[in-house]
Write a protein that holds these residues in place. Structure first.
Motif, PDB file in Angstrom:
ATOM      1  N   ALA A 296     -28.731  -9.795  48.682  1.00 51.56           N
ATOM      2  CA  ALA A 296     -28.291  -9.116  47.471  1.00 51.56           C
ATOM      3  C   ALA A 296     -29.210  -9.492  46.312  1.00 51.56           C
ATOM      4  O   ALA A 296     -29.478 -10.666  46.075  1.00 51.56           O
ATOM      5  N   GLY A 297     -29.693  -8.482  45.583  1.00 51.79           N
ATOM      6  CA  GLY A 297     -30.622  -8.719  44.495  1.00 51.79           C
ATOM      7  C   GLY A 297     -29.962  -8.678  43.135  1.00 51.79           C
ATOM      8  O   GLY A 297     -28.735  -8.617  43.005  1.00 51.79           O
ATOM      9  N   ALA A 298     -30.795  -8.676  42.095  1.00 46.79           N
ATOM     10  CA  ALA A 298     -30.291  -8.673  40.725  1.00 46.79           C
ATOM     11  C   ALA A 298     -29.439  -7.436  40.445  1.00 46.79           C
ATOM     12  O   ALA A 298     -28.412  -7.521  39.765  1.00 46.79           O
ATOM     13  N   TRP A 299     -29.856  -6.265  40.952  1.00 46.15           N
ATOM     14  CA  TRP A 299     -29.070  -5.064  40.723  1.00 46.15           C
ATOM     15  C   TRP A 299     -27.682  -5.193  41.346  1.00 46.15           C
ATOM     16  O   TRP A 299     -26.678  -4.763  40.763  1.00 46.15           O
ATOM     17  N   ASP A 300     -27.605  -5.781  42.528  1.00 51.85           N
ATOM     18  CA  ASP A 300     -26.312  -5.979  43.180  1.00 51.85           C
ATOM     19  C   ASP A 300     -25.426  -6.903  42.352  1.00 51.85           C
ATOM     20  O   ASP A 300     -24.219  -6.691  42.239  1.00 51.85           O
ATOM     21  N   GLY A 301     -26.033  -7.941  41.772  1.00 49.51           N
ATOM     22  CA  GLY A 301     -25.278  -8.836  40.904  1.00 49.51           C
ATOM     23  C   GLY A 301     -24.771  -8.117  39.672  1.00 49.51           C
ATOM     24  O   GLY A 301     -23.632  -8.338  39.228  1.00 49.51           O
ATOM     25  N   TYR A 302     -25.618  -7.259  39.098  1.00 51.83           N
ATOM     26  CA  TYR A 302     -25.209  -6.474  37.930  1.00 51.83           C
ATOM     27  C   TYR A 302     -24.099  -5.492  38.283  1.00 51.83           C
ATOM     28  O   TYR A 302     -23.104  -5.377  37.554  1.00 51.83           O
ATOM     29  N   ALA A 303     -24.235  -4.777  39.385  1.00 47.75           N
ATOM     30  CA  ALA A 303     -23.217  -3.807  39.787  1.00 47.75           C
ATOM     31  C   ALA A 303     -21.866  -4.491  39.995  1.00 47.75           C
ATOM     32  O   ALA A 303     -20.821  -3.961  39.579  1.00 47.75           O
ATOM     33  N   ALA A 304     -21.872  -5.664  40.627  1.00 45.15           N
ATOM     34  CA  ALA A 304     -20.623  -6.397  40.838  1.00 45.15           C
ATOM     35  C   ALA A 304     -20.012  -6.811  39.510  1.00 45.15           C
ATOM     36  O   ALA A 304     -18.782  -6.737  39.323  1.00 45.15           O
TER      37      ALA A 304
END
Length: 332
Positions: free
Chosen positions: A299-307
């Protein structure tokens, strides 16, 4: 890189200590060289077991000459500045969730990484490395059970501190289901609704526990999440897929079942480390292998942001009792 990846672990409470043990005993190609924690005694205790050195300042640990990559298991409020420090230095970082404490700051991290031109930030959504979640995702992608229609998720903890309120249940527990929904279904969550029913007597006054959370995805698929963090029983995480041509369930905890003298039964995982220990180790090995190549694998930065954005909508839904849309900025 021919030598072991040299790692600083920032934050060595329960999670960080587990990561140190994993990197030392079960992961190949890495060694912990620097340990940091706000408690100097805890840092010394953990570092002393493995022959690492301690550093009092987390940013000094991140910038140390004997550090090639960083594992962040520090409190969530510290993540933003620490992740950005890793990005500025140009070294890979595995950051435990949350990426940051809110959507706007997480999006700022996403933009900063995009401007750097390198994928260096991995977020510790370890369920993506659990064998059952991987198998369920592969089943969905294969199409053998037809198009996925719904997910039914259960997330139960035996106990949490009294300070763990309804908003924290969303941000600290349901966040995993938010990421798993995106991981399994391959699309964003568009809206969140929360139903707050009768609470357990174990919950403090004013805290809704359990709660029923409903995710609506972009294509209209539905995901139900039972969040119950004071069951006083054990740690239970299950997911059922309902598809056009079948269904599938993971997390049944049917490991060793014993029959004896007219009784039968088994054991349920007491906490998240026991339930997902293999996933944590697999995640760490994959991250180390990728970090040695100067990138990430998970999981990347975008996944962290989406969560983070999903949880923000969820907290608002808890507060208002209304369906709340998830607001996502454009992906850089």
């Amino acid at each position: 890189m021919s030598d072991d990846l040299r790692i600083a672990v920032v934050g060595v409470g329960k999670m960080g200590s587990f990561h140190v043990d994993s990197l030392t005993r079960r992961v190949r190609g890495a060694r912990v060289t620097v340990v940091n924690d706000y408690s100097h005694l805890q840092a010394e205790k953990v570092a002393g077991r493995i022959g690492a050195r301690t550093v009092a300042d987390p940013f000094e640990a991140i910038g140390a000459d004997d550090v090639d990559a960083v594992v962040l298991a520090s409190p969530g409020f510290a993540h933003e500045k620490q992740v950005l420090a890793c990005l500025e230095r140009g070294i890979p970082v595995l950051c435990e969730k949350p990426l940051t404490m809110d959507g706007p700051s997480s999006y700022g991290v996403v933009k900063a990484q995009a401007e750097s031109g390198r994928d260096l930030i991995q977020v510790g959504f370890m369920r993506r490395f659990d064998s059952e979640y991987v198998a369920l995702r592969e089943l969905i992608m294969s199409g053998s059970v037809g198009a996925p229609l719904m997910l039914h998720c259960t997330h139960r903890n035996p106990t949490v501190p009294d300070s763990f309120n309804s908003a924290m249940a969303m941000a600290d527990s349901v966040v995993h289901e938010a990421d798993c929904t995106r991981f399994l279904l391959g699309e964003e969550v568009a809206a969140v609704t929360v139903l707050r029913g009768t609470s357990t007597s174990a919950a403090p006054e004013g805290v809704s526990d359990p709660m029923l959370v409903l995710f609506e995805t972009e294509s209209g698929r539905l995901v139900t999440v039972e969040s119950f963090v004071r069951t006083q029983v054990a740690y239970e995480v299950r997911t059922e897929l309902v598809a056009e041509k079948g269904s599938a369930t993971i997390g049944l905890d049917q490991n060793l079942v014993v029959k004896q003298a007219g009784r039968w039964g088994g054991t349920i995982a007491p906490d998240f480390v026991v339930r997902f220990g293999q996933a944590y180790d697999s995640q760490m090995q994959r991250w180390v292998d990728a970090a040695r190549r100067g990138t990430i694998d998970g999981a990347g930065a975008w996944d962290g942001y989406a969560a983070a954005a999903i949880c923000e909508a969820g907290v608002e839904a808890v507060r208002t009792g209304r369906r709340t849309e998830v607001k996502l900025e454009a992906r850089p």
